[in-house]
Design a protein around this motif. Structure first.
Motif, PDB file in Angstrom:
ATOM      1  N   TYR A 560       0.854  -1.183   0.000  1.00  0.00           N
ATOM      2  CA  TYR A 560       0.000   0.000   0.000  1.00  0.00           C
ATOM      3  C   TYR A 560       0.893   1.237   0.000  1.00  0.00           C
ATOM      4  O   TYR A 560       1.832   1.341   0.801  1.00  0.00           O
ATOM      5  CB  TYR A 560      -0.906   0.003   1.233  1.00  0.00           C
ATOM      6  CG  TYR A 560      -1.607   1.321   1.499  1.00  0.00           C
ATOM      7  CD1 TYR A 560      -2.667   1.735   0.700  1.00  0.00           C
ATOM      8  CD2 TYR A 560      -1.212   2.141   2.556  1.00  0.00           C
ATOM      9  CE1 TYR A 560      -3.326   2.941   0.954  1.00  0.00           C
ATOM     10  CE2 TYR A 560      -1.855   3.339   2.823  1.00  0.00           C
ATOM     11  CZ  TYR A 560      -2.915   3.740   2.013  1.00  0.00           C
ATOM     12  OH  TYR A 560      -3.543   4.933   2.263  1.00  0.00           O
ATOM     13  N   ASP A 561       0.617   2.171  -0.917  1.00  0.00           N
ATOM     14  CA  ASP A 561       1.375   3.420  -1.014  1.00  0.00           C
ATOM     15  C   ASP A 561       0.435   4.597  -0.844  1.00  0.00           C
ATOM     16  O   ASP A 561      -0.652   4.643  -1.440  1.00  0.00           O
ATOM     17  CB  ASP A 561       2.069   3.519  -2.379  1.00  0.00           C
ATOM     18  CG  ASP A 561       3.352   2.725  -2.428  1.00  0.00           C
ATOM     19  OD1 ASP A 561       4.395   3.272  -2.068  1.00  0.00           O
ATOM     20  OD2 ASP A 561       3.285   1.543  -2.814  1.00  0.00           O
ATOM     21  N   HIS A 562       0.899   5.575  -0.049  1.00  0.00           N
ATOM     22  CA  HIS A 562       0.100   6.772   0.176  1.00  0.00           C
ATOM     23  C   HIS A 562       1.017   7.989   0.102  1.00  0.00           C
ATOM     24  O   HIS A 562       1.946   8.115   0.909  1.00  0.00           O
ATOM     25  CB  HIS A 562      -0.584   6.712   1.542  1.00  0.00           C
ATOM     26  CG  HIS A 562      -1.588   7.806   1.742  1.00  0.00           C
ATOM     27  ND1 HIS A 562      -2.329   7.943   2.902  1.00  0.00           N
ATOM     28  CD2 HIS A 562      -2.005   8.821   0.938  1.00  0.00           C
ATOM     29  CE1 HIS A 562      -3.126   8.980   2.809  1.00  0.00           C
ATOM     30  NE2 HIS A 562      -2.945   9.546   1.625  1.00  0.00           N
ATOM     31  N   GLN A 563       0.771   8.862  -0.858  1.00  0.00           N
ATOM     32  CA  GLN A 563       1.505  10.109  -0.983  1.00  0.00           C
ATOM     33  C   GLN A 563       0.858  11.112  -0.033  1.00  0.00           C
ATOM     34  O   GLN A 563      -0.218  11.656  -0.307  1.00  0.00           O
ATOM     35  CB  GLN A 563       1.451  10.620  -2.431  1.00  0.00           C
ATOM     36  CG  GLN A 563       2.453  11.709  -2.751  1.00  0.00           C
ATOM     37  CD  GLN A 563       3.823  11.154  -3.092  1.00  0.00           C
ATOM     38  OE1 GLN A 563       3.940   9.996  -3.463  1.00  0.00           O
ATOM     39  NE2 GLN A 563       4.848  11.977  -2.969  1.00  0.00           N
ATOM     40  N   LEU A 564       1.518  11.338   1.120  1.00  0.00           N
ATOM     41  CA  LEU A 564       0.915  12.173   2.167  1.00  0.00           C
ATOM     42  C   LEU A 564       0.980  13.651   1.831  1.00  0.00           C
ATOM     43  O   LEU A 564       0.225  14.441   2.378  1.00  0.00           O
ATOM     44  CB  LEU A 564       1.608  11.910   3.503  1.00  0.00           C
ATOM     45  CG  LEU A 564       1.518  10.457   4.012  1.00  0.00           C
ATOM     46  CD1 LEU A 564       2.318  10.304   5.293  1.00  0.00           C
ATOM     47  CD2 LEU A 564       0.078  10.061   4.235  1.00  0.00           C
ATOM     48  N   GLY A 565       1.898  14.033   0.993  1.00  0.00           N
ATOM     49  CA  GLY A 565       2.041  15.426   0.585  1.00  0.00           C
ATOM     50  C   GLY A 565       2.867  15.471  -0.676  1.00  0.00           C
ATOM     51  O   GLY A 565       3.139  14.443  -1.307  1.00  0.00           O
ATOM     52  N   ARG A 569       5.980  10.325   1.562  1.00  0.00           N
ATOM     53  CA  ARG A 569       5.313   9.094   1.147  1.00  0.00           C
ATOM     54  C   ARG A 569       5.329   8.074   2.273  1.00  0.00           C
ATOM     55  O   ARG A 569       6.333   7.913   2.987  1.00  0.00           O
ATOM     56  CB  ARG A 569       6.004   8.478  -0.071  1.00  0.00           C
ATOM     57  CG  ARG A 569       5.295   7.233  -0.593  1.00  0.00           C
ATOM     58  CD  ARG A 569       6.128   6.509  -1.622  1.00  0.00           C
ATOM     59  NE  ARG A 569       7.351   5.975  -1.050  1.00  0.00           N
ATOM     60  CZ  ARG A 569       8.089   5.031  -1.642  1.00  0.00           C
ATOM     61  NH1 ARG A 569       7.716   4.568  -2.818  1.00  0.00           N
ATOM     62  NH2 ARG A 569       9.186   4.585  -1.080  1.00  0.00           N
ATOM     63  N   LEU A 570       4.222   7.379   2.416  1.00  0.00           N
ATOM     64  CA  LEU A 570       4.102   6.253   3.330  1.00  0.00           C
ATOM     65  C   LEU A 570       3.920   4.985   2.505  1.00  0.00           C
ATOM     66  O   LEU A 570       3.084   4.938   1.596  1.00  0.00           O
ATOM     67  CB  LEU A 570       2.909   6.445   4.271  1.00  0.00           C
ATOM     68  CG  LEU A 570       2.545   5.247   5.157  1.00  0.00           C
ATOM     69  CD1 LEU A 570       3.637   5.011   6.200  1.00  0.00           C
ATOM     70  CD2 LEU A 570       1.188   5.453   5.826  1.00  0.00           C
ATOM     71  N   LYS A 571       4.701   3.968   2.819  1.00  0.00           N
ATOM     72  CA  LYS A 571       4.612   2.703   2.107  1.00  0.00           C
ATOM     73  C   LYS A 571       4.587   1.559   3.107  1.00  0.00           C
ATOM     74  O   LYS A 571       5.405   1.506   4.023  1.00  0.00           O
ATOM     75  CB  LYS A 571       5.803   2.537   1.159  1.00  0.00           C
ATOM     76  CG  LYS A 571       5.813   1.222   0.389  1.00  0.00           C
ATOM     77  CD  LYS A 571       7.026   1.138  -0.525  1.00  0.00           C
ATOM     78  CE  LYS A 571       7.051  -0.179  -1.291  1.00  0.00           C
ATOM     79  NZ  LYS A 571       8.243  -0.275  -2.176  1.00  0.00           N
ATOM     80  N   VAL A 572       3.635   0.635   2.927  1.00  0.00           N
ATOM     81  CA  VAL A 572       3.514  -0.530   3.785  1.00  0.00           C
ATOM     82  C   VAL A 572       3.476  -1.771   2.897  1.00  0.00           C
ATOM     83  O   VAL A 572       2.750  -1.796   1.894  1.00  0.00           O
ATOM     84  CB  VAL A 572       2.243  -0.472   4.657  1.00  0.00           C
ATOM     85  CG1 VAL A 572       2.167  -1.695   5.569  1.00  0.00           C
ATOM     86  CG2 VAL A 572       2.207   0.800   5.483  1.00  0.00           C
ATOM     87  N   GLU A 573       4.268  -2.783   3.244  1.00  0.00           N
ATOM     88  CA  GLU A 573       4.246  -4.045   2.519  1.00  0.00           C
ATOM     89  C   GLU A 573       4.241  -5.207   3.502  1.00  0.00           C
ATOM     90  O   GLU A 573       4.927  -5.167   4.525  1.00  0.00           O
ATOM     91  CB  GLU A 573       5.461  -4.194   1.591  1.00  0.00           C
ATOM     92  CG  GLU A 573       5.332  -3.463   0.277  1.00  0.00           C
ATOM     93  CD  GLU A 573       6.331  -3.925  -0.764  1.00  0.00           C
ATOM     94  OE1 GLU A 573       6.149  -3.569  -1.943  1.00  0.00           O
ATOM     95  OE2 GLU A 573       7.287  -4.632  -0.409  1.00  0.00           O
TER      96      GLU A 573
END
Length: 783
Positions: A560-565, A569-573
């Motif tokens: 899961y990738d989330h561009q916070l700004g 970036r936040l990335k979870v695997e």
């Protein structure tokens, strides 16, 4: 008067005329899949005031003159293509910055494009990669504290990668052996690219790879695409940058990695052919004179290496590239000369080691039409190792030959790849690889009765053939499917494997995406394993490992990738890896070849069978603020389990099962007129090395270390902690650029345990510790 003069000199240094610090920034813009030039692409530098811009010509080339020295962000737009953003480009007055930018066609065609100033570090140079991958930036390797300009050590900052061995740069991915990593250079699989690298290993104390010659690369840690085979844990896909094709430039550098000189420039300005070359010679003798212990005791490593690339484009016949890299290294650990404690040699031994490795290749890229191009690469590579160990008599110190190894592996390789872009939705990649291995293996060891056991005495050839097909289909700009298959066959025993691969990316919002990857992967055993000799009852010799199959691994990944700004970036695997067909002994024991690389020795187990299993699973987190507004940070955390079963059926922790890793690093850069001053820091906290306990009573009787084999890897040393601080000052003059850096590694002088061995002198178990406070000083000049 003296005070005024010093003040004046300081002001000149810090705020010297900015007009002196200017340079040309130029490059080419192409379709990422077809390599065709994009004519009329709009290129702008958003970091200058006023904004500087240009349009690409008929060859896709652009040029920006008189760009101020410093960091810049380049944006490229072209109708029908996703915008390409190149952040953190560093210009200096001594060297032109020459870029090669690939753009990806969008499915949705629009008349206007809104550029958002964000950086997608999750994207890779290989667009067919979906999960567990990121682009390796040379600029990051130069910036990060503790990396020693080494790509492998820089990669140890990424989630899921363990780097708790100060003396080596082994890449341990998700609890797998570092032997499971594939190194690829310019499209060719290469041998261990490290000085003092052991037979069959993939790491070493000092890298041959030179950041001054490397271009950006891809680093993959799981479920990699079909074009990568014969690897279980990861891939480092590297390329060499082209030299400047318009002006000659010179680089000089001195630091931990050695004295270096680099040259680049045009061969023919008319044809736009260029060259780049870098030579390096070791300087660790200087550190020894300063009393700095870098883990080798009194022994001084000697090494040298050369890297080069010649790029020769033609108007009709395509592009030809000649490239090469090679090195020599030697070191002696002599306990007979009262060598102090080191990582690499035991008490009561004299060890002599020499190694050489290299690769040379020629590639030809030809564009058949606007949608199809092919690339043929031919190469030869070699790795040679010579190791002699003498055991010293406990009575008078007389050396007695204990072990000898003189081995060479030469590989002749061919790789042909065809890329076909049918539309913005569909892209097909086909390829075949063939490796011919020419082997000369000879080693032996003294056994209990004083005679020698011949381990290997093989001279001959074998081969590995691979083929792959990859297809990328974009259902929309939000949903992308990467799928394919890889096939390989080993000539020695006709073992073969077919591997399906799958990757799916769902961009369910402009800032968020889900990524799924799965694939079957197979890897040969280290070639020397197949040729281990076994004496039969009738006194004949048999190669009882010759029929070993590939080790097999099933990878599954959810990310899961989330561009916070704009720049965060936040990335979870999360992942699960199942391994079977691992070589273990035919009799019940804790041995598994999956643990190869945990020690320096090469296993001498014969009559192996493919019945071992293993499983690795875990969760990884990455929070990254890309370099902007003068600062950056990166936090990566991993929780994982890596377990295996030998032939005794007992589930055990694998040798590389550290259970947890936390990396925190960041830095701040200050602009001082045309100059820059930066501070970078890194902290690593991780589960330490696992070990097999020593049987003290048996060791005292035998006079050497005896392990409790049925307790394999049940012990674990205290947690590993290390903090590094790096300061860099870059000064830009009118015609040259200079850079000074001081990297204080293990700044807290933490005593991290390396290993434990039995001392025949004291009759006790003694502990060896890793490197303490270790300053790495470097000076670099560009002309």
């Amino acid at each position: 008067m003296q005070h005024r003069l010093l003040t004046y000199l300081f002001l000149v240094l810090v705020s010297g005329p900015a007009v002196y610090a200017q340079q040309t920034l130029r490059g080419t813009v192409t379709d990422k899949q077809t390599l065709m030039p994009l004519v009329g692409a709009r290129v702008i530098l958003t970091s200058t005031d006023p904004v500087m811009g240009a349009l690409t010509n008929e060859r896709g080339e652009f040029r920006l003159e008189r760009v101020p020295a410093g960091r810049h962000t380049l944006q490229v737009t072209y109708l029908g293509y996703a915008p390409a953003i190149q952040p953190n480009l560093i210009t200096n007055p001594a060297q032109e910055l020459v870029l090669e930018i690939g753009m990806e066609e969008q499915i949705t065609q629009t008349d206007a494009v809104e550029i958002v100033a964000e950086t997608d570090k999750n994207s890779t140079l290989n667009e067919l990669t979906t999960v567990s991958a990121r682009t390796f930036s040379v600029e990051e390797a130069l910036r990060y504290a503790g990396s020693r300009n080494d790509p492998a050590r820089m990669a140890q900052n990424f989630a899921g990668v363990s780097g708790i061995n100060d003396g080596r740069n082994d890449i341990v991915i998700r609890g797998n052996s570092p032997a499971g990593v594939l190194w690829r250079l310019e499209g060719i699989d290469i041998p261990n690219p490290n000085h003092f690298g052991a037979l069959g290993a993939t790491g070493g104390p000092v890298s041959m790879l030179n950041n001054n010659n490397l271009s950006d690369a891809d680093f993959l840690t799981s479920a990699f695409p079909a074009e990568y085979g014969n690897a279980l844990s990861g891939v480092f896909d590297l390329g060499l940058r082209n030299g400047n094709n318009e002006k000659h430039e010179v680089m000089g550098q001195i630091g931990f990695n050695g004295f270096e000189v680099g040259l680049e420039g045009p061969i023919s300005r008319a044809s736009r052919a260029s060259y780049i070359a870098n030579y390096r010679y070791s300087t660790l003798g200087v550190f020894k004179a300063l009393g700095i212990n870098f883990g080798t005791g009194a022994a001084v490593p000697e090494y040298q290496d050369l890297t080069f690339k010649i790029n020769a484009p033609t108007s009709k016949a395509g592009r030809f590239v000649l490239f090469g890299m090679g090195g020599l290294s030697a070191i002696n650990f002599l306990d007979s000369e009262s060598d102090e404690t080191n990582f690499f040699s035991g008490e009561g031994q004299d060890l002599y080691n020499k190694s050489q490795a290299g690769v040379i290749g020629l590639s030809h890229t030809y564009i058949f039409n606007p949608t199809t191009h092919g690339k043929l690469t031919l190469a030869a590579s070699t790795g040679g190792f010579s190791t002699v160990i003498d055991s010293l008599s406990t009575l008078d110190g007389t050396p007695v030959r204990f072990f000898g190894d003189k081995s060479r592996q030469t590989r002749y390789s061919a790789h042909y790849q065809v890329n076909k872009k049918f539309s913005a939705r569909n892209h097909l990649r086909l390829g075949v690889l063939a490796d011919l291995h020419d082997l000369d293996l000879e080693d032996s060891v003294r056994i209990g009765d004083g005679s020698f056991r011949q381990l290997r005495a093989y001279e001959g050839q074998t081969g590995l053939a691979q083929a792959y097909a990859q297809w990328m289909h974009k259902f929309s700009d939000q949903v992308t499917l990467n799928t394919g298959a890889h096939y390989q066959i080993f000539a020695l025993n006709r073992r073969q494997a077919l591997e399906p691969r799958l990757g799916l990316k769902y961009q369910f919002s402009p800032k968020q995406s889900l990524n799924i990857g799965a694939g079957l992967h197979h890897q040969l055993q280290p070639l020397a394993v197949y040729f281990l000799e076994t004496a039969q009852p009738d006194q004949t010799i048999a190669l009882t490992n010759e029929d070993l199959n590939f080790t097999r691994s099933l990878h599954t990944v959810l990310g899961y990738d989330h561009q916070l700004g704009d720049f965060i970036r936040l990335k979870v695997e999360t992942y699960y890896q199942w391994i079977d067909q691992a070589p273990v002994t035919s009799h019940p024991s804790s041995f598994s070849l999956l643990n190869f690389g945990a020690d320096f020795g090469f296993p001498a187990e014969d009559s192996l069978v493919n019945t071992g299993t293993a499983r690795n699973y875990g969760l990884e987190l990455t929070l990254e603020k890309f370099f902007s507004r003068g600062y950056y940070f990166l936090m990566t955390g991993s929780l994982f389990e890596a377990q295996y079963e030998g032939s005794d059926g007992v589930t055990r922790d694998a040798a590389f099962n550290g259970n947890y890793i936390l990396n925190v690093l960041g830095g701040k850069e200050f602009n001082l007129g045309p100059h820059t001053l930066s501070f970078n820091a890194k902290m690593t906290w991780a589960g330490s090395r696992r070990y097999t306990p020593i049987d003290l009573a048996a060791s005292r009787l035998a006079g050497t270390t005896v392990l409790i084999e049925d307790q394999a890897y049940e012990g674990q040393f205290p947690g590993y902690f290390r903090a590094d601080l790096k300061t860099t000052f870059r000064m830009n003059g009118k015609k040259l650029s200079q850079e000074w850096s001081v990297d204080l590694q293990n700044v807290t002088n933490q005593q991290n345990v390396f290993n434990q061995t039995f001392s025949r002198t004291s009759g006790e178990i003694e502990t060896t510790y890793q490197i303490g406070l270790f300053p790495v000083i470097q000076y670099r000049i560009l002309l």
